[in-house]
Design a protein around this motif. Structure first.
Motif, PDB file in Angstrom:
ATOM      1  N   GLU A 487       5.263   3.653  16.294  1.00  0.00           N
ATOM      2  CA  GLU A 487       5.721   2.339  16.477  1.00  0.00           C
ATOM      3  C   GLU A 487       4.815   1.457  16.536  1.00  0.00           C
ATOM      4  N   ILE A 488       3.766   1.566  17.391  1.00  0.00           N
ATOM      5  CA  ILE A 488       2.639   0.742  17.156  1.00  0.00           C
ATOM      6  C   ILE A 488       2.018   0.410  15.915  1.00  0.00           C
ATOM      7  N   LYS A 489       1.917   1.219  14.708  1.00  0.00           N
ATOM      8  CA  LYS A 489       1.661   0.923  13.678  1.00  0.00           C
ATOM      9  C   LYS A 489       2.505   0.332  12.848  1.00  0.00           C
ATOM     10  N   ASP A 490       3.908   0.392  13.052  1.00  0.00           N
ATOM     11  CA  ASP A 490       4.891  -0.590  12.584  1.00  0.00           C
ATOM     12  C   ASP A 490       4.591  -1.853  13.144  1.00  0.00           C
ATOM     13  N   ARG A 491       4.344  -2.128  14.458  1.00  0.00           N
ATOM     14  CA  ARG A 491       4.256  -3.455  14.889  1.00  0.00           C
ATOM     15  C   ARG A 491       3.119  -4.157  14.545  1.00  0.00           C
ATOM     16  N   VAL A 492       1.957  -3.286  13.995  1.00  0.00           N
ATOM     17  CA  VAL A 492       0.863  -4.040  13.400  1.00  0.00           C
ATOM     18  C   VAL A 492       1.361  -4.396  11.844  1.00  0.00           C
ATOM     19  N   ALA A 493       1.983  -3.480  11.333  1.00  0.00           N
ATOM     20  CA  ALA A 493       2.201  -4.049   9.819  1.00  0.00           C
ATOM     21  C   ALA A 493       3.203  -5.231   9.968  1.00  0.00           C
ATOM     22  N   THR A 494       3.954  -5.393  10.907  1.00  0.00           N
ATOM     23  CA  THR A 494       4.766  -6.562  11.182  1.00  0.00           C
ATOM     24  C   THR A 494       3.907  -7.739  11.334  1.00  0.00           C
ATOM     25  N   LEU A 495       2.761  -7.512  12.205  1.00  0.00           N
ATOM     26  CA  LEU A 495       1.985  -8.667  12.660  1.00  0.00           C
ATOM     27  C   LEU A 495       1.300  -9.118  11.397  1.00  0.00           C
ATOM     28  N   ARG A 496       0.790  -8.227  10.598  1.00  0.00           N
ATOM     29  CA  ARG A 496      -0.077  -8.639   9.470  1.00  0.00           C
ATOM     30  C   ARG A 496       0.913  -9.594   8.271  1.00  0.00           C
ATOM     31  N   GLU A 497       2.297  -8.991   8.466  1.00  0.00           N
ATOM     32  CA  GLU A 497       3.038  -9.847   7.488  1.00  0.00           C
ATOM     33  C   GLU A 497       3.157 -11.224   8.215  1.00  0.00           C
ATOM     34  N   LYS A 498       3.660 -11.425   9.407  1.00  0.00           N
ATOM     35  CA  LYS A 498       3.760 -12.536  10.091  1.00  0.00           C
ATOM     36  C   LYS A 498       2.575 -13.451  10.002  1.00  0.00           C
ATOM     37  N   ALA A 499       1.183 -12.974   9.945  1.00  0.00           N
ATOM     38  CA  ALA A 499      -0.105 -13.716   9.627  1.00  0.00           C
ATOM     39  C   ALA A 499      -0.007 -14.402   8.432  1.00  0.00           C
TER      40      ALA A 499
END
Ligand code: SF4
Length: 504
Positions: A487-499
């Motif tokens: 889940e954490i890795k999914d969240r990081v992927a989302t954060l990178r997209e948001k950035a």
């Protein structure tokens, strides 16, 4: 003939201190370097106004100042030696890597002569430090070892019996309080700037592609202004510096910090005179606690000198070191300040305003986030170098690349990374933040949290065996075992997209 570099604006150091009255003195105001990156407006104003004021002061004292404005040092030296072919210039060694070789080459190309002498604007000499480093049976690249040796050598905060004042060498643990809501930080002394600084400020804004605000310039450009700032710090701010040294507060850019780094690094103040004044205040006054005096002196005779020592022995490799293979670009919000992360937004805003934030904002907000994000260390180093008024390569490279991003391992024993926990403990940023400091995953979870676990997970091969990381990896184990890491890795992927979309 003395050649004074723009970071050596001290009347009582080096060849200038020994030059005969009325002697010719060279200063070269080179401009090309300032076109190479988007420097903070205040940084360029500081350097150029500082040099111009120093020129005028020397002329008033009867020196014959050759103040040459040129694109490059090479052009400036060529002009000088056309005018004075028989002169031999004497310059204090710059701490920048290869600068001595480069200056020798340039002077040779200009058919001139050059003598490079010891830089007297540090407390220790290269020779004494190298001799100690070669002879000590301890690791000379550990700050605490270096600092204790410097204390012993200088006698600063040492008793007659040779023990550290108060019985401890280091009161870092007493520098980590957060002030009560009722605490008001002491006033900041801002110099009254003259027309020369105002004119230089306008010229910098017109001439160069600068970054940062241009409306509030708070840094001393003369020795008198720097001395007044030192007096004010010692008199009114030093007592409260110690306990709150590491705290960060919204809308309180200066807290009780000394704000003297730009003056010391420009040569307006000698570090030793700052040391002496602080030690004297500690000796003579009842209101200067040991954690305040030791906290500042540790920076001056310890950390600052240690940075030069590390830089000298680790360059050129340190500038491109990247042992964690971090290859992400620096997020755009380091320049724009446009982010929902309150800690980063406020810190970048501080830097944009004055070219300054204090050391914990630098280490635990800016460098921490960049390390967790996996920013290539050289990019963060360049950013600090361009944006801070007190930043030079010998300062930022060990501080940012090694201390901030753990890119080499020459002196840092572990990466200085944290989740929102540390920032929340040492600041009031999280209360006003768009993100939830306690959540790791899900919409609005603090980005520092997921990035922290992801950082530990993706760098496991290099970091797990570090005995100082044992506790952290026991938590990583539970997250891996429970599947929470996915889940954490999914969240990081989302954060990178948001950035990417500028929505972080
Ligand atoms: S919640 Fe996270 S992003 Fe927001 S201020 Fe705290 S640490 Fe920074």
């Amino acid at each position: 003939m003395p050649w004074i570099l723009g970071t050596q604006l001290h009347p009582d150091a080096g060849p200038l201190a020994r030059a005969p009255d009325g002697s010719r003195v060279l200063l070269i105001e080179a401009h090309d370097f300032a076109r190479r990156k988007p420097y903070h407006h205040d940084k360029l104003t500081l350097v150029f106004s500082g040099m111009r004021h120093f020129r005028d002061e020397l002329r008033e004292q009867g020196y014959t100042v050759e103040y040459i404005k040129a694109d490059t040092f090479g052009d400036g030296l060529a002009t000088y030696f056309e005018r004075y072919p028989d002169d031999e210039l004497v310059v204090m060694r710059s701490p920048s890597h290869r600068s001595a070789d480069r200056f020798r080459e340039l002077v040779e190309e200009a058919d001139g002569r050059l003598d490079i002498v010891q830089n007297e604007l540090f407390v220790g000499t290269r020779k004494a430090i190298d001799q100690w480093a070669n002879e000590t049976d301890k690791d000379p690249f550990r700050h605490e070892t270096f600092y204790r040796w410097m204390r012993t050598q200088t006698g600063v905060l040492m008793t007659d019996d040779g023990d550290p004042e108060g019985g401890e060498w280091n009161y870092d643990d007493d520098n980590q309080e957060f002030p009560p809501a009722s605490w008001e930080s002491p006033p900041v002394a801002v110099p009254e700037h003259d027309e020369l600084t105002a004119q230089t400020s306008r010229w910098v804004a017109d001439e160069f592609d600068v970054w940062g605000e241009t409306d509030e310039f708070v840094w001393p450009v003369t020795r008198a202004q720097a001395q007044a700032k030192l007096d004010h710090f010692v008199e009114t701010r030093l007592p409260e510096f110690g306990p709150y040294q590491d705290a960060m507060r919204s809308d309180d850019w200066a807290m009780a910090h000394a704000l003297l780094g730009s003056s010391v690094n420009l040569g307006l103040l000698h570090p030793w005179e700052v040391v002496q004044q602080i030690e004297q205040a500690y000796d003579e006054r009842d209101d200067v606690p040991l954690n305040s005096a030791e906290g500042v002196l540790r920076q001056l005779i310890g950390w600052r000198e240690f940075m030069r020592h590390v830089y000298r022995h680790s360059m050129p490799d340190l500038s491109s070191a990247n042992q964690l293979d971090a290859d992400h670009d620096l997020p755009e919000f380091y320049w724009s300040g446009e982010t929902n992360m309150e800690c980063l937004r406020q810190t970048v805003e501080d830097v944009e305003q004055r070219g300054y934030s204090h050391h914990i904002q630098r280490l635990m907000v800016l460098a921490n986030f960049a390390t967790l994000w996996g920013v290539e260390p050289a990019q963060l180093n360049e950013w600090f170098h361009a944006t801070y008024v007190d930043a030079y390569h010998w300062v930022t490279t060990p501080n940012v690349v090694e201390m901030g991003q753990y890119a080499d391992g020459v002196f840092a024993s572990k990466p200085y990374v944290s989740s929102a926990n540390y920032i929340d403990k040492m600041s009031d940023y999280c209360g006003d933040c768009y993100y939830y400091k306690t959540k790791d995953t899900g919409e609005k979870a603090c980005p520092f949290n997921a990035l922290y676990w992801d950082f530990l997970d993706r760098n496991e091969d290099q970091l797990r065996s570090n005995h100082r990381m044992g506790l952290m990896y026991s938590h990583v184990d539970s997250k891996q075992d429970s599947g929470a890491i996915d889940e954490i890795k999914d969240r990081v992927a989302t954060l990178r997209e948001k950035a990417e979309y500028g929505e972080l």
